[in-house]
Write an enzyme that holds these catalytic residues in place. Structure first.
Site, short mmCIF file in Angstrom:
data_model
loop_
_atom_site.label_atom_id
_atom_site.label_comp_id
_atom_site.label_asym_id
_atom_site.label_seq_id
_atom_site.Cartn_x
_atom_site.Cartn_y
_atom_site.Cartn_z
N GLU A 128 -60.46 54.71 57.46
CA GLU A 128 -60.84 55.29 58.75
C GLU A 128 -60.97 56.80 58.59
O GLU A 128 -60.44 57.39 57.63
CB GLU A 128 -59.76 54.98 59.80
CG GLU A 128 -59.56 53.50 60.05
CD GLU A 128 -60.80 52.82 60.60
OE1 GLU A 128 -61.29 53.21 61.67
OE2 GLU A 128 -61.30 51.90 59.95
N ASP A 154 -54.53 50.55 62.53
CA ASP A 154 -55.77 49.77 62.41
C ASP A 154 -55.46 48.28 62.39
O ASP A 154 -56.06 47.49 63.13
CB ASP A 154 -56.49 50.21 61.12
CG ASP A 154 -57.74 49.42 60.84
OD1 ASP A 154 -58.80 49.78 61.40
OD2 ASP A 154 -57.68 48.45 60.07
N LYS A 175 -56.33 45.30 65.30
CA LYS A 175 -57.02 44.05 64.96
C LYS A 175 -56.15 42.85 65.33
O LYS A 175 -56.65 41.84 65.84
CB LYS A 175 -57.37 44.02 63.48
CG LYS A 175 -58.44 45.04 63.09
CD LYS A 175 -58.50 45.21 61.58
CE LYS A 175 -59.56 46.21 61.14
NZ LYS A 175 -59.41 46.61 59.74
N1 HSE Z 1 -60.34 51.15 57.57
C1 HSE Z 1 -60.52 49.73 57.77
C2 HSE Z 1 -59.90 49.00 56.60
C3 HSE Z 1 -61.99 49.43 57.87
O1 HSE Z 1 -59.58 49.64 55.59
O2 HSE Z 1 -59.68 47.81 56.69
C4 HSE Z 1 -62.32 48.09 58.40
O3 HSE Z 1 -61.94 47.94 59.73
#
Ligand code: HSE
Length: 344
Positions: free
Chosen positions: A180, A191, A195
């Protein structure tokens, strides 16, 4: 023959550029998949001065207001101004496709009430998990989700076990366009938590606040700890896990866990992600594939654009919209104790 489907793109970073290339590089294949021509009509970027782009560069307000566009793709990332763009585009009557897990995790239910919202790329990039939960498993009952949801940290953990320093591994993930913009989102688990919150809402059909997913990142780990675990037949992975109890409680968190070497999740290396689902009728499913990177994300974005061009319903968005009036269900951390939901 149906009229040309016109797409506007906001954001031309790693993923935006890969998506634009897929649309413009092989229009015949895209047209065949979509059942009509799909055209990139306009692009908006934060700093257009002197930039080359594969479609006319226009101010973002103009792009959102352009009635000739059928759909807006948001690939800016981050909460603001991305959330405002998505909301404005929906209000203007456009369909919206986004890869933005933060916006969907925090505001998905409210935004999806405003119109057709698709976000396959927001979770695990190329793995088609969002529509699988919303469509293929729509009538099943899912009681557990256990997943590796961040490619950057998976790359770093693997590099560290091979004796490479953390900073060097992080720089490599950044240069490959995996991390990111602010890599703290990856290494501190934000992150993966966003998700996981999206997966919880789609799988368990309860609204949750993504901020209440307890997270522990990988900063505290070093190569010696990882190698020690390996000597004991375990692989350390950043795992997002969620369980829906028969009483309707949600237990979930994101944390590094020692995964037994025989567990298929232990074999998920590098930029790969994997998601294991326990479904009452379908049984145990595991989906694995590239979870980060420009091509992987662009692939999922394009899939959503094609679904929209074909006139298929935005099923995952509709599922989130159905939660908009619901109160958020509290999340209890699973905690570090073993066992977490295991294979089989
Ligand atoms: N930065 C995220 C990862 C990108 O490394 O999984 C995908 O959402």
């Amino acid at each position: 023959v149906r009229a040309t489907f016109r797409v506007g793109l906001i954001g031309l970073g790693h993923v935006g550029a890969a998506f634009a290339e897929r649309l413009t590089g092989d229009p015949a294949t895209v047209a065949q998949a979509a059942g009509r021509r799909v055209e990139l009509g306009a692009i908006a970027v934060a700093r257009p001065e002197g930039r080359q782009a594969p479609a006319p560069l226009v101010p973002v307000e103009k792009l959102i207001a352009d009635k000739k566009l059928d759909l807006v793709v948001e690939l800016v990332g981050g909460l603001e101004p991305a959330r405002t763009y998505v909301e404005a585009a929906l209000r203007a009557g456009r369909e919206v496709v986004t890869a933005n897990k933060q916006v969907i995790a925090r505001f998905g239910p409210t935004l999806a009430q405003g119109g057709g919202l698709r976000f396959e790329a927001a979770v695990a990039s190329a793995i088609p998990i969002v529509e699988t939960l919303a469509e293929a498993l729509a009538a099943d009952r899912i009681s557990a989700v256990v997943a590796i949801l961040n490619g950057t940290t998976n790359v770093i953990l693997q590099a560290m076990i091979q004796g490479r320093p953390y900073q060097e591994a992080l720089r490599e993930a950044q240069s490959r366009g995996l991390a990111e913009a602010d890599p703290s989102a990856d290494v501190d688990g934000h992150d993966a938590a966003a998700k996981l919150a999206i997966l919880i809402m789609l799988a368990f059909r309860h609204r949750v606040d993504s901020e209440s997913v307890q997270r522990t990142g990988i900063r505290g780990l070093d190569g010696a700890t990882l190698r020690l675990a390996r000597g004991q037949g375990q692989v350390v992975k950043l795992i997002g896990a969620a369980v829906l109890t028969p009483q309707g409680e949600i237990h979930a968190d994101v944390r590094p866990r020692r995964v037994p070497q025989h567990d298929p999740l232990a074999q998920v290396d590098g930029v790969m992600n994997a998601i294991r689902i326990r479904a009452a009728f379908a049984g145990d499913l595991m989906l694995a594939g590239p979870g980060a990177g420009p091509q992987a994300a662009a692939s999922a974005v394009l899939a959503d654009v094609i679904r929209a061009a074909r006139g298929l319903p935005p099923s995952a968005g509709a599922r989130l919209a159905a939660l908009a009036r619901e109160r958020e269900t509290a999340i209890t951390p699973l905690g570090p104790a073993q066992p977490y939901p295991q294979a089989g």
